[in-house]
Structures are given as C-alpha cells and as structure tokens.
Design a protein around this motif. Structure first.
Motif, PDB file in Angstrom:
ATOM      1  N   PHE A   3       5.159   4.253   9.005  1.00 11.76           N
ATOM      2  CA  PHE A   3       5.569   3.658   7.677  1.00 11.76           C
ATOM      3  C   PHE A   3       6.100   4.122   6.256  1.00 11.76           C
ATOM      4  CE2 PHE A   3       2.672   0.884  10.463  1.00 11.76           C
ATOM      5  CZ  PHE A   3       3.307  -0.618  10.327  1.00 11.76           C
ATOM      6  N   GLY A  43       7.438   4.694   2.863  1.00 16.19           N
ATOM      7  CA  GLY A  43       8.473   3.389   1.458  1.00 16.19           C
ATOM      8  C   GLY A  43       7.077   2.609   0.867  1.00 16.19           C
ATOM      9  N   VAL A  44       6.098   2.911   1.448  1.00 22.92           N
ATOM     10  CA  VAL A  44       4.431   1.962   0.515  1.00 22.92           C
ATOM     11  C   VAL A  44       4.149   2.963  -0.598  1.00 22.92           C
ATOM     12  CG1 VAL A  44       3.005   0.856   1.096  1.00 22.92           C
ATOM     13  CG2 VAL A  44       4.634   1.158   2.637  1.00 22.92           C
ATOM     14  N   SER A  45       3.984   1.962  -1.861  1.00 28.42           N
ATOM     15  CA  SER A  45       2.925   3.206  -2.366  1.00 28.42           C
ATOM     16  C   SER A  45       2.044   2.558  -3.384  1.00 28.42           C
ATOM     17  CB  SER A  45       4.017   3.932  -3.373  1.00 28.42           C
ATOM     18  OG  SER A  45       4.584   3.024  -3.248  1.00 28.42           O
ATOM     19  N   GLY A  46       1.407   3.429  -3.925  1.00 27.32           N
ATOM     20  CA  GLY A  46       0.117   2.016  -5.122  1.00 27.32           C
ATOM     21  C   GLY A  46      -0.808   1.689  -3.959  1.00 27.32           C
ATOM     22  N   VAL A  47      -0.971   1.564  -2.861  1.00 27.90           N
ATOM     23  CA  VAL A  47      -2.780   0.497  -2.276  1.00 27.90           C
ATOM     24  C   VAL A  47      -3.558   1.134  -3.185  1.00 27.90           C
ATOM     25  CG1 VAL A  47      -2.986   1.107  -0.249  1.00 27.90           C
ATOM     26  CG2 VAL A  47      -1.214   1.430   0.018  1.00 27.90           C
TER      27      VAL A  47
END
Lengths: 88, 88
Positions: free
Chosen positions: A32, A34-38
């Motif tokens: 996965f 392009g996922v950030s700031g979780v």
C-alpha cells in the motif's frame, strides 16, 4: 427522546501515537503506497435519553470531560443524531 | 489528489465488548443516567494519495479487509473526504 451518540477520541497534535506509526511503517511492505499521517483513536458509541438535543449534548460533553477522555492528551469530537419515533 | 479518510472499526453484533460494558457499568456511580448500549471501537484516520475518489475508496476497502480489521469479529465504516487544492 433517544439520541445516538458517537464520540471520536483522538490524540492531540504532538502526542506520540505508536499504534499509528506502526501501521504506517507496515503499509509499504504490504503493497500500500501513498498512505500518510496515520492516527489511531477510539470511537465510543452509545444511546442517551434526554429531553432535547442541547441537553443531550451537554450531558455528553460533561461525560467526555470527566470520564471518556483524558483532556491533557486527547481531543474529542461528538456526533449526535436523534433516533426516530421512540415515543419517550 | 489527496483524500482524508476515517475508518471506524466496531465489533460485530454479538461479539463481547468488555470495554463498553465496563464504561456502562461505571456511569450510574458517576451520576450519569440514561446512557445505554455503550460500544468501544477504533477510529483510524489517515491521508491517501489517489487519482480519484473511487480508486481511493477501493484502496481503503482493500486495506480494511487485509490489515486494519479482523473481518471475523469487526465491521468497518469508511468516510472519505477530499482535501481541497493539493495540486497533486
């Protein structure tokens, strides 16, 4: 009247969020991108009996301050919706 | 485009929720009456880079199934909103 309430409790900015950081670190290995700031918080849902929406909201705000959150490190967001036709 | 995503993970009906039960039991002693059906879930928030909203949603659904939830005992609810003017 009966109200459906969801209180979303999240960590305040600047407070370490090891659960979120662990999820974010694991994602590229699973493919996965392009996922950030979780960030990981709590969602507490319940039903409240109150005369009207303002009194339901003030009860829930009091509940958040005194019991459901730690206001030093957590923010809360309240969503209230009335349940139709309870007859109460 | 960048999308703000919140995934609300809750226990499926019939799965024991000891956190919720403990909160519900404690409330009358603190003077809060009329609260019932307390459930505690997780709220996972993050940002996603994707071409458009359908592709963002399909990525997040895949993420929920494979990683963020245990579909045997948990349900997930996805809320996606686009972040204005990212230029990406």
């Amino acid at each position: 009247m009966t109200f459906d309430v969801v209180v979303h409790v999240s960590l305040r900015p600047g407070i370490a969020d090891p659960q979120g950081a662990t999820i974010e670190r694991a994602l590229p290995a699973l493919g996965f991108e392009g996922v950030s700031g979780v960030g990981v918080g709590k969602a507490i849902s319940f039903r409240v009996e109150a005369l009207d929406e303002p009194s339901a909201r003030s009860l829930v705000e009091d509940l958040c301050q005194r019991f459901l959150t730690n206001p030093v490190i957590e923010d809360s967001e309240i969503a209230i919706s009335s349940v139709a036709a309870t007859g109460a």
